[in-house]
Design a protein around this motif. Structure first.
Motif, mmCIF file in Angstrom:
data_model
loop_
_atom_site.group_PDB
_atom_site.id
_atom_site.type_symbol
_atom_site.label_atom_id
_atom_site.label_comp_id
_atom_site.label_asym_id
_atom_site.label_seq_id
_atom_site.Cartn_x
_atom_site.Cartn_y
_atom_site.Cartn_z
ATOM 1 N N TRP A 365 57.686 31.590 28.033
ATOM 2 C CA TRP A 365 57.492 32.217 26.726
ATOM 3 C C TRP A 365 56.022 32.479 26.388
ATOM 4 O O TRP A 365 55.695 33.446 25.687
ATOM 5 C CB TRP A 365 58.083 31.351 25.611
ATOM 6 N N SER A 368 53.524 36.141 27.536
ATOM 7 C CA SER A 368 53.830 37.433 26.916
ATOM 8 C C SER A 368 53.799 37.388 25.398
ATOM 9 O O SER A 368 53.787 38.442 24.744
ATOM 10 C CB SER A 368 55.200 37.923 27.385
ATOM 11 N N ASN A 369 53.773 36.221 24.801
ATOM 12 C CA ASN A 369 53.795 36.085 23.344
ATOM 13 C C ASN A 369 52.503 35.532 22.777
ATOM 14 O O ASN A 369 52.436 35.217 21.586
ATOM 15 C CB ASN A 369 54.959 35.169 22.918
ATOM 16 N N ARG A 371 47.902 35.269 22.928
ATOM 17 C CA ARG A 371 46.548 35.520 23.402
ATOM 18 C C ARG A 371 45.719 34.281 23.082
ATOM 19 O O ARG A 371 45.862 33.700 22.000
ATOM 20 C CB ARG A 371 45.919 36.731 22.729
ATOM 21 N N THR A 427 45.103 45.420 26.706
ATOM 22 C CA THR A 427 46.447 45.313 27.273
ATOM 23 C C THR A 427 46.442 44.544 28.589
ATOM 24 O O THR A 427 47.494 44.094 29.044
ATOM 25 C CB THR A 427 47.051 46.708 27.510
ATOM 26 N N PRO A 429 45.795 41.403 31.178
ATOM 27 C CA PRO A 429 45.831 39.941 31.026
ATOM 28 C C PRO A 429 44.429 39.352 30.971
ATOM 29 O O PRO A 429 43.482 39.888 31.548
ATOM 30 C CB PRO A 429 46.577 39.481 32.292
ATOM 31 N N THR A 450 47.209 35.045 29.542
ATOM 32 C CA THR A 450 48.033 35.571 28.454
ATOM 33 C C THR A 450 47.784 37.064 28.320
ATOM 34 O O THR A 450 46.715 37.556 28.671
ATOM 35 C CB THR A 450 47.706 34.867 27.123
ATOM 36 N N LEU A 452 49.389 39.218 25.384
ATOM 37 C CA LEU A 452 49.894 39.853 24.169
ATOM 38 C C LEU A 452 48.931 40.970 23.768
ATOM 39 O O LEU A 452 47.754 40.724 23.532
ATOM 40 C CB LEU A 452 50.005 38.821 23.042
#
Length: 490
Positions: A365, A368-369, A371, A427, A429, A450, A452
């Motif tokens: 989780w 992608s959710n 920063r 955008t 990573p 991360t 996001l």
């Protein structure tokens, strides 16, 4: 016989009617793969308004005069212009006001008002800040001895919620805690409260000793939650009241702890508790699921904006921030730096039932959710909806950073479209070394990646960190607090 009738053979009016009931992401998908549907979308202000609301993570508020009489095309243009305005903020256009506030008080700003409570002499103040035309304002001053009417009691916390005309005061009398409820505007009995005071439920193994540093009070709608943490016993307790229907707590959480604990409301029916894991509770039945972060020492910096902060509007709003798509700010500290986790709350509204039985690992989780940013200890941050205001150093000396600038970030999906060439899009990573933070379990890694997405604008004004006691951002203003208060309208 096989019918040749298909969706595209329907009239444009029927195509619009069907598309109108789809989520905004599905509207975008449909209209991006078909020229005919694209034309239907381009010719419809209603469909574009639906996409704009969803893409900015807003939800409409119905049954208001503005909703009934403002054309959809005007609402659409206003949303787009407002989003664009955040990327051309003039940081040098600040208006300055003086505030007679000593530095040791607890203060915050929301919707054009500053609120502070001075713990040393039990005074409290609400003051409007440059009110706008037609804005509902409130101004109050409580002198010493007037906040709590119970004789020989001491005040530990004060919470003010003008959205519900509520002031809640945590008092202790003969080592017994209680919460006093009154109307904010005139100190009378609150007409919606079940009673004048909320009483605590004592649990086995918990004594009546009060550690004022471990007391926290938060409100969201009809729920009030009180946190008690006793560091000398390493015990923690959270009690929740439906204050409009009962004076006794309906739900009680308790556990031993080895890390600092905090909590915040997620909408009207969920509670997020930050311990060594992120624990999500349903307020009604205290069923929780555990989302497993990777590091310890996680503390919400400001909770979720708009969840328990007062709401006072200049006029009826056409929309509000979607509680399922806001941002949560959590910080972790070492001796030399702070690590800031910006987390999308969508993860907490779309969890599988299996999460009740087994924690969800970070890798499933987190990337992608989230920063993650690493900053100096003096770092300041504030979150409102999908926007984040942070300080970052731009010059350093042997003793550390000495000048900072403000970074404004927008994490909404349509931020890239609305920026109109302004700001920088993130955008790709990003990977940070977090090895200095204490591990929560044996499988933790030294580097976290991360991704996001967000758009970032760097505001072109430098500050000494001593000139920024605190910063706030709300729906249309930025506030900078030092020995004075600077207000930037967006």
């Amino acid at each position: 016989m096989k019918s040749n009738t298909g969706f595209l053979s329907l009239s444009e009016e029927l195509q619009f009617y069907i598309l109108y009931f789809l989520p905004y992401r599905d509207i975008i998908r449909c209209t991006s793969v078909c020229k005919a549907l694209r034309q239907t979308y381009v010719s419809s202000s209603e469909l574009q308004y639906t996409v704009e609301l969803g893409g900015q993570h807003l939800i409409p508020i119905s049954n208001t005069d503005s909703d009934n009489h403002t054309p959809v095309s005007e609402r659409l243009q206003y949303l787009r212009d407002r989003a664009h305005a955040w990327f051309r903020v003039d940081i040098h256009s600040a208006k300055t006001i003086s505030i007679p506030k000593p530095s040791y008080v607890d203060s915050f700003i929301a919707d054009g008002h500053i609120y502070w409570w001075n713990e040393e002499d039990d005074t409290a103040t609400i003051k409007p800040i440059l009110p706008k035309p037609l804005q509902q304002t409130i101004e109050r001053n409580w002198s010493p001895g007037t906040l709590c009417t119970v004789t020989n009691s001491a005040i530990i916390r004060v919470l003010m919620d003008p959205a519900q005309n509520l002031i809640a005061i945590v008092c202790v009398d003969d080592e017994t805690l209680f919460v006093s409820l009154r109307a904010l505007d005139d100190d009378s009995f609150h007409p919606q409260a079940a009673g004048p005071t909320l009483s605590l439920s004592e649990l086995p193994g918990y004594d009546n000793e009060v550690d004022s540093e471990g007391i926290e009070l938060k409100v969201m709608g009809r729920h009030i939650a009180l946190q008690r943490a006793a560091s000398y016993h390493w015990t923690w307790q959270l009690q929740i009241w439906d204050w409009q229907h009962s004076t006794t707590s309906d739900s009680v959480l308790s556990e031993d702890y080895s890390h600092e604990i905090d909590f915040c409301f997620l909408g009207n029916d969920r509670l997020l508790v930050v311990t060594d894991n992120l624990k999500l509770y349903s307020i009604e039945d205290i069923v929780f699921v555990s989302v497993q972060p990777l590091r310890a020492c996680l503390l919400p910096a400001d909770g979720i904006a708009c969840s328990s902060k007062p709401r006072m509007q200049a006029q009826p709003m056409m929309y509000t921030s979607d509680p399922k798509h806001r941002l949560l700010c959590i910080t972790a500290h070492t001796h030399t730096s702070s690590t800031v986790y910006i987390i999308s709350t969508r993860i907490f509204f779309d969890l599988a039932e299996t999460a009740v039985a087994m924690p969800i690992p970070w890798k499933c989780w987190g990337p992608s959710n989230t920063r993650i940013f690493q900053c100096p200890l003096e770092h300041k941050v504030h979150v409102s909806g999908n926007r984040v205001l942070q300080t970052f150093p731009v010059s350093t000396s042997d003793s550390g950073p000495n000048e900072y600038v403000l970074h404004l970030m927008d994490f909404s999906p349509l931020a890239v479209t609305n920026r109109r060439g302004l700001g920088q899009v993130a955008t790709k990573p990003s990977t940070l070394n977090v090895a200095d933070l204490e591990c929560m379990h044996d499988s933790c890694e030294e580097h976290l990646t991360t991704f996001l997405p967000y758009v970032e604008v760097v505001l072109d004004r430098k500050f000494a960190i001593s000139d920024l006691e605190n910063i706030w951002i709300d729906k249309d203003r930025i506030y900078l607090l030092s020995d004075k208060l600077e207000v930037i309208d967006v």
